[in-house]
Design an enzyme around this catalytic site. Structure first.
Site, mmCIF file in Angstrom:
data_model
loop_
_atom_site.group_PDB
_atom_site.id
_atom_site.type_symbol
_atom_site.label_atom_id
_atom_site.label_comp_id
_atom_site.label_asym_id
_atom_site.label_seq_id
_atom_site.Cartn_x
_atom_site.Cartn_y
_atom_site.Cartn_z
ATOM 1 C CB ALA A 12 -0.919 -0.006 1.223
ATOM 2 C CB ALA A 13 4.356 1.841 -0.557
ATOM 3 N N GLY A 14 2.074 2.741 -2.906
ATOM 4 C CA GLY A 14 1.995 3.493 -4.165
ATOM 5 C C GLY A 14 1.215 4.788 -4.026
ATOM 6 N NE ARG A 18 -3.822 5.280 -13.397
ATOM 7 C CZ ARG A 18 -3.962 3.999 -13.737
ATOM 8 N NH1 ARG A 18 -4.873 3.646 -14.622
ATOM 9 N NH2 ARG A 18 -3.212 3.066 -13.179
ATOM 10 N N GLY A 81 9.237 -0.204 -6.806
ATOM 11 C CA GLY A 81 8.612 -1.364 -7.457
ATOM 12 C C GLY A 81 8.048 -2.346 -6.445
ATOM 13 C CG ASP A 106 -4.428 -1.001 -5.532
ATOM 14 O OD1 ASP A 106 -4.185 -2.207 -5.339
ATOM 15 O OD2 ASP A 106 -3.851 -0.329 -6.407
ATOM 16 C CG ASN A 172 0.273 -10.763 -11.788
ATOM 17 O OD1 ASN A 172 -0.250 -11.471 -10.935
ATOM 18 N ND2 ASN A 172 1.267 -9.925 -11.531
ATOM 19 C CE1 TYR A 389 -20.512 26.636 25.750
ATOM 20 C CE2 TYR A 389 -21.554 27.797 23.919
ATOM 21 C CZ TYR A 389 -20.412 27.389 24.587
ATOM 22 O OH TYR A 389 -19.187 27.730 24.098
ATOM 23 C CB SER A 407 -46.183 24.461 24.867
ATOM 24 O OG SER A 407 -46.875 23.294 24.506
HETATM 25 C C1 UD1 Z 1 1.249 -4.873 -10.845
HETATM 26 C C2 UD1 Z 1 1.907 -6.087 -11.441
HETATM 27 C C3 UD1 Z 1 1.153 -6.517 -12.684
HETATM 28 C C4 UD1 Z 1 -0.303 -6.791 -12.339
HETATM 29 C C5 UD1 Z 1 -0.905 -5.567 -11.644
HETATM 30 C C6 UD1 Z 1 -2.268 -5.919 -11.122
HETATM 31 C C7 UD1 Z 1 4.279 -5.791 -10.948
HETATM 32 C C8 UD1 Z 1 5.589 -5.432 -11.468
HETATM 33 N N1 UD1 Z 1 3.265 -5.740 -11.793
HETATM 34 O O1 UD1 Z 1 1.323 -3.846 -11.784
HETATM 35 O O2 UD1 Z 1 1.717 -7.675 -13.222
HETATM 36 O O3 UD1 Z 1 -1.026 -7.091 -13.501
HETATM 37 O O4 UD1 Z 1 -0.104 -5.171 -10.521
HETATM 38 O O5 UD1 Z 1 -2.887 -4.749 -10.647
HETATM 39 O O6 UD1 Z 1 4.161 -6.145 -9.784
HETATM 40 N N2 UD1 Z 1 3.306 -0.763 -4.656
HETATM 41 C C9 UD1 Z 1 4.101 -0.484 -3.583
HETATM 42 N N3 UD1 Z 1 5.373 -0.038 -3.805
HETATM 43 C C10 UD1 Z 1 5.876 0.107 -5.056
HETATM 44 C C11 UD1 Z 1 5.046 -0.184 -6.139
HETATM 45 C C12 UD1 Z 1 3.764 -0.614 -5.918
HETATM 46 O O7 UD1 Z 1 3.694 -0.615 -2.434
HETATM 47 O O8 UD1 Z 1 7.037 0.506 -5.148
HETATM 48 C C13 UD1 Z 1 1.933 -1.241 -4.400
HETATM 49 C C14 UD1 Z 1 0.864 -0.305 -4.895
HETATM 50 O O9 UD1 Z 1 0.496 0.607 -3.872
HETATM 51 C C15 UD1 Z 1 -0.265 -1.267 -5.235
HETATM 52 C C16 UD1 Z 1 0.454 -2.536 -5.650
HETATM 53 O O10 UD1 Z 1 1.753 -2.436 -5.114
HETATM 54 O O11 UD1 Z 1 -1.061 -1.557 -4.103
HETATM 55 C C17 UD1 Z 1 0.505 -2.699 -7.163
HETATM 56 O O12 UD1 Z 1 1.158 -1.578 -7.676
HETATM 57 P P1 UD1 Z 1 0.808 -0.971 -9.087
HETATM 58 O O13 UD1 Z 1 1.640 0.195 -9.339
HETATM 59 O O14 UD1 Z 1 -0.669 -0.833 -9.198
HETATM 60 O O15 UD1 Z 1 1.307 -2.198 -9.973
HETATM 61 P P2 UD1 Z 1 1.279 -2.267 -11.505
HETATM 62 O O16 UD1 Z 1 2.542 -1.706 -12.025
HETATM 63 O O17 UD1 Z 1 0.005 -1.749 -12.002
HETATM 64 CA CA CA Z 2 -2.341 -1.242 -10.604
#
Ligand code: UD1
Ligand code: CA
Length: 460
Positions: A12-14, A18, A81, A106, A172, A389, A407
């Site tokens: 949940a770091a992303g 959007r 990543g 998410d 995936n 009050y 009343s």
């Molecule tokens: C990722 C998968 C992809 C899959 C998709 C499904 C990878 C490389 N790719 O893609 O194959 O189809 O999810 O939704 O894993 N997050 C972090 N730290 C980071 C990056 C991401 O905590 O550095 C978290 C995000 O908050 C999110 C989850 O990882 O909850 C997925 O990240 P997101 O950026 O949505 O992954 P995608 O690149 O879309």
């Molecule tokens: Ca995603």
């Protein structure tokens, strides 16, 4: 299942660009709970321990909102990543040996049976990596599943896929089971030599295959693994969740007049034969008894309501407790700390706050009762006001059993009204009233004979 020890990591770091929001993506809510709470709750139900939430973007706010005993947090300072994100959870899982469930903060619609099926498959096949996939019409943006028959060879991200791989419609879902600590060792070998220069968790599949480990995929329904990236998807997921919640309630014996227009949070409970009309919002930890009627436009937050309550249109209630057989509204406002013992009537345009009303007491119209201790069978006349009050401090009004309030009465608190007394209409009560007394506190009426005839201009 043979393996008994499960841990969970929730990513949940992303940032969630959007969403176009100041709020971190995983704190946006569906059915009354932030997105990240859904996988957290799921992990707990499955019996994962520990549960590690990887936070980064808006880490402090996410921590604050989700803080509870069952969660530990790992900080991913820079979002390098998904593979890097899982590595950030490694210190929190130092001593863990077993199956690690990886969920995304998410992806709120995932169901317990689905994860249990994946974990069962993972155990039965003695897999090192298991994952959920879905076959979709438009795979754009997702990682593609590269297979050789049953075997999953690799996951290729959209930006790294060949034209041929981009045709693959099996995607995936980003939900996995891994064997720990093996997964952490294997992640050390994953580099960031790819189109996004990220450490891809998905590269673990190819790594497992290189080591001769077993990788298994379970194909599931697309809707369940839907990730939330923008507010359109947020609304779609909320609608699915609402439908699930409402269907369960109906199967358990609750009538929803128009289930598409009831907004009921996941934690709310409702007894059998209760009827919920359209446009009702039942929020938080609200518990409603059996045989109640909740009319249109009612909003109830964190309340406990007994059996056979009738909550009429447009009433708003929060953090209040109602015994059995209460009638509320229309247009009543029960603010936090209202406790009605039972058989109480709170009518139209009545506001209550921090008020305890014992059995049978009622205020039928246009009244404010705040900071009040009220006994049994007290009747408030129309337009009663507790003046609680003085601009600086709040004071309590105490009214004992069987008091009849005429009343348009004001009680200037602190003041105590003895049992079975009667307060004359239009009184401003500033002093305590003894039991069984009549209290009148208003100016004496004076009639001036002939005055109007002499002074009033007659209409032509
Ligand atoms: C990722 C998968 C992809 C899959 C998709 C499904 C990878 C490389 N790719 O893609 O194959 O189809 O999810 O939704 O894993 N997050 C972090 N730290 C980071 C990056 C991401 O905590 O550095 C978290 C995000 O908050 C999110 C989850 O990882 O909850 C997925 O990240 P997101 O950026 O949505 O992954 P995608 O690149 O879309
Ligand atoms: Ca995603």
């Amino acid at each position: 299942m043979t393996r008994q020890s499960w841990a969970a990591v929730i990513l949940a770091a992303g940032q969630g660009t959007r969403m176009k929001s100041d709020l971190p993506k995983v704190l946006h809510e569906i059915a009354g709970a932030p997105l990240a709470a859904w996988p957290t709750t799921l992990s707990r139900k499955i019996g994962c321990d520990p549960i590690v939430l990887v936070v980064g973007h808006g880490a402090d706010r996410v921590r604050q909102r989700l803080d509870n005993e069952q969660l530990s947090f790992a900080l991913q300072e820079e979002q390098l990543g998904t593979g890097h994100a899982l590595l950030c959870a490694e210190p929190a899982l130092q001593d863990f040996r077993g199956t690690l469930l990886l969920l995304c903060g998410d992806v709120p619609l995932l169901q317990q049976e689905t994860i249990e099926a994946m974990l069962a498959m993972h155990a039965a096949e003695q897999a090192s990596v298991s994952l959920l996939t879905a076959v979709v019409d438009d795979p754009t943006g997702y990682g593609r599943i590269v297979r050789d028959g049953e075997a999953v060879q690799a996951i290729v991200e959209q930006k790294d896929a060949t034209a041929e791989q981009q045709q693959i419609c099996e995607i995936n879902a980003g939900i996995y089971a891994f064997e720990a600590p093996w997964v952490f060792e294997a992640l050390q070998s994953v580099g960031n030599d790819n189109a996004q220069q990220e450490y891809y968790l998905t590269d673990i599949v190819a790594a497992a295959n290189r080591e001769g480990k077993t990788v298994r995929a379970l194909v599931v329904d697309e809707e369940e693994v839907m990730g939330i990236n923008d507010r359109v998807q947020l609304a779609e997921a909320a609608a699915v969740m609402r439908q699930r919640i409402n269907e369960k309630l109906m199967r358990d014996g609750v009538t929803l007049i128009d289930p598409d227009n009831c907004y009921i949070d996941g934690e709310v409970s409702i007894g059998t034969d209760t009827i919920v009309h359209p446009n009702v919002h039942l929020r938080g930890t609200t518990r409603i008894g059996a045989g109640c009627i909740i009319e249109p436009g009612v909003v109830i937050t964190d309340c406990t309501i007994g059996d056979r309550a009738h909550i009429k249109s447009g009433s708003v209630m929060a953090e209040s407790t109602l015994g059995d057989d209460c009638a509320i509204g229309p247009m009543a406002h029960l603010r936090p700390g209202t406790n009605l013992a039972g058989s109480n009537k709170i009518g139209n345009f009545v506001e209550t706050k921090k008020a305890n009303l014992d059995i049978g007491s009622q205020a039928s119209h246009l009244t404010y009762i705040g900071d009040a201790e009220v006994g049994k069978n007290v009747n408030f006349g129309c337009g009663t006001i507790t003046c609680n009050y003085d601009g600086a401090n709040k004071f309590v009004t105490t009214i004992e059993d069987d008091v009849f309030v005429g009343s348009d009465v004001q009680f200037v608190a602190p003041v105590k009204i003895g049992r079975n007394s009667l307060i004359g209409a239009g009184s401003t009560i500033t002093k305590d009233v003894p039991p069984d007394a009549l209290a009148i506190a208003r100016s004496v009426q004076k009639n001036v004979e002939g005055w109007a005839k002499k002074n009033k201009k007659s209409k032509k």
